[in-house]
Design an enzyme around this catalytic site. Sequence first.
Site, PDB file in Angstrom:
ATOM      1  N   LYS A   1     -12.818  -2.687  -7.234  1.00 11.22           N
ATOM      2  CA  LYS A   1     -12.076  -1.562  -7.511  1.00 11.22           C
ATOM      3  C   LYS A   1     -12.840  -0.919  -8.760  1.00 11.22           C
ATOM      4  CE  LYS A   1      -7.498  -2.353  -5.564  1.00 11.22           C
ATOM      5  NZ  LYS A   1      -7.843  -3.438  -4.800  1.00 11.22           N
TER       6      LYS A   1
ATOM      7  N   GLU B   1      -4.196   1.879 -14.844  1.00  7.68           N
ATOM      8  CA  GLU B   1      -4.182   3.129 -14.063  1.00  7.68           C
ATOM      9  C   GLU B   1      -2.825   3.870 -14.775  1.00  7.68           C
ATOM     10  OE1 GLU B   1      -7.036   3.144 -10.422  1.00  7.68           O
ATOM     11  OE2 GLU B   1      -4.701   3.101 -10.111  1.00  7.68           O
TER      12      GLU B   1
ATOM     13  N   HIS C   1       3.792  -3.038  -0.988  1.00  6.45           N
ATOM     14  CA  HIS C   1       2.269  -2.567  -1.019  1.00  6.45           C
ATOM     15  C   HIS C   1       2.035  -2.869   0.356  1.00  6.45           C
ATOM     16  CE1 HIS C   1       2.956  -1.655  -5.252  1.00  6.45           C
ATOM     17  NE2 HIS C   1       3.152  -2.751  -5.538  1.00  6.45           N
TER      18      HIS C   1
ATOM     19  N   ARG D   1     -13.938  -1.015   7.034  1.00 11.88           N
ATOM     20  CA  ARG D   1     -13.714  -1.665   8.341  1.00 11.88           C
ATOM     21  C   ARG D   1     -12.929  -0.595   9.011  1.00 11.88           C
ATOM     22  NH1 ARG D   1      -8.639  -2.679   7.222  1.00 11.88           N
ATOM     23  NH2 ARG D   1      -8.118  -3.587   5.143  1.00 11.88           N
TER      24      ARG D   1
END
Length: 672
Positions: free
Chosen positions: A116, A200, A235, A297
């Site tokens: 990430k 973040e 999530h 994908r």
Amino acid sequence: MFKSLLIANRGEIAVRIIRTARRMGLRTIAVYSDADANALHVAEADEAYRIGPEPAAESYLRADAILDACARSGAEAVHPGYGFLSENAGFAEACEKAGLTFVGPTPDAIRAMGLKDAAKALMEKAGVPVVPGYHGDSQEADFLAGQAEAIGYPVLIKAVAGGGGKGMRRVDDPADFAKALASAQREAGAAFGDERVLIEKYVARPRHIEIQVFADGKGQAVSLYERDCSLQRRHQKVIEEAPAPGMPPDMRKAMGEAAVAAAKAIGYRGAGTVEFIADASDGLRPDGFWFMEMNTRLQVEHPVTEAITGLDLVEWQLRVAAGEALPLTQDEIPLKGHAVEVRLYAEDPAKSFFPSTGKLLRLRMPGDMAHIRTDMGVREGDEVTMFYDPMIGKIIAHGETRDAALRRLKGFLTRMEVAGPKTNLGFLAATVGHDAFLKGDIDTGFIDRHIADLVPASDLSARVLALGAAAHLLLREAAIRRAQSETAEPHSPWAAADAWGLGGPRSETLKFNARGEAVALTVTPQGEGWRISGASENDILVSATLGDDGFLRATVDGVRISAACVARGKGHILIHEGIATEFEVADPLDVDVVSDGEAGALKAPMPGKIVQVLAEAGARVRRGAALIVMEAMKMEQTLVAGADSIVAAVHAAPGDQVEAGAVLVSFDEASD
């Protein structure tokens, strides 16, 4: 175009890929673990090869076993599906080295988006908006705490190599940062072997909106519009739809262009999804979205994109992998109507969505509903095992408008029948019918806010309780008839279960455990049905029939309704309006366990009238032999011997009224 395709996956995605490949004239090759030897994807493929025992680590995650299956089968191409090895750059590289076409991006593109922090740095360089935060290398606790202060609370701590919410913590107060950081790092290390995190800014009303992109490896890339995946729990996505509710055209254009820029920045090829977080606090706007990650994908939710564009994304994947150019330009890609997808899981919403396993005793879908697509990885009778993701399949509805799609989806879900493992079917039906969801008032906290509405309390409605009692009585009557047909003379009046005889109707108490509750219902025959007390303040009148199709058709206080009924052990599962309720009961009239063999006696399982005595003193009887026929609750019950024995004495005669527990026949042990 290659002529043969091996699908390195299982379940519904393997079935879905096989069907497109077969339509294109390709030879399809499946792989399977020992747990999947009789699975649907194995049956659908032209050939199938065993790759190992049940655990994924010893089968579907073994690149060497899959490559060996490719060599044995003569496969020319490999489609990884999603999950397992689909985003493993090493596997993609090994396929290429073996001379196989890998249906997916290049190994370099997979690596570029695999971490990430590196991916976000790359996106910033490409001009793609990124959530404010720290994505650098330093992992010192004090330094990261300082970065969090600079960003401004609340913040999110996220694992660099993470996914599925693992290694993720929200922090609202600086005093909690150190503890949350240590916890996130431990979890990330255990899950991914990498403790590194990034920090973040936390978005207060986040919408999870992703863009489907496609690139042909020749420099051409397009957006196939957005999907909203905001309905999540822990999530994990639960419901996806396309296009996103409330999406302004200028924001759709901006997000599409950003996603295409992301794909071009890494020289992408094939299908990919660029995931963004959008701030919905003041509505969606072109300057209120930020890059999160790119999935290199096909996504689980790709059918909603297929529904609104009319395109087959797997076909596009295969054509691009074979070296063809994209079939359409950006301006040629249609956007028609609205589509919603739900994921049907074997899990128990009432127990924090804990996964469930077991045999699918019933899996039936209404066959008369247009604009509904089902992508299932299992069939009725298949086993949901502990070894893999508990998703049973997906249901996708398409309509001219969002309201039309949701009406069709709700109607389908409430008529679907699933029994065996616990499932989230009722939860899904409640969610797509919820007022806030219908209004498009959604974000990633929707399920947590409305969980009390979406997961019904354990209290059972009086109607369902009454149906459960009727189903139990009818199943018991069917068992009695089967036993009589096996043991009685075919033309004997005693073979009829028509409840003739003297004596008025007698009440019976049925005791169940249903959804964790103990339920006691008093049932009294009345006319062609029963009067049921205990389900509500007032008695309920029920009449019902049970068809060979397992469908219970009933009249409850003058209202005609129906439900699916599936026998299970000494109880049954009732499926009404998409919700499966298991009625567990120790049935005193169970036809194959009525003899108290250890006590040397056959006892009356409940109050009733003796209709026929088939036993004779001194007779040698075998286990299962019919000894007494008694009438109770308008039904006749054949009581059988529980063991090979010699009848010592008979203590009842035809016409006798007996109480529960009365000794009817006593035995001596059988001798050789």
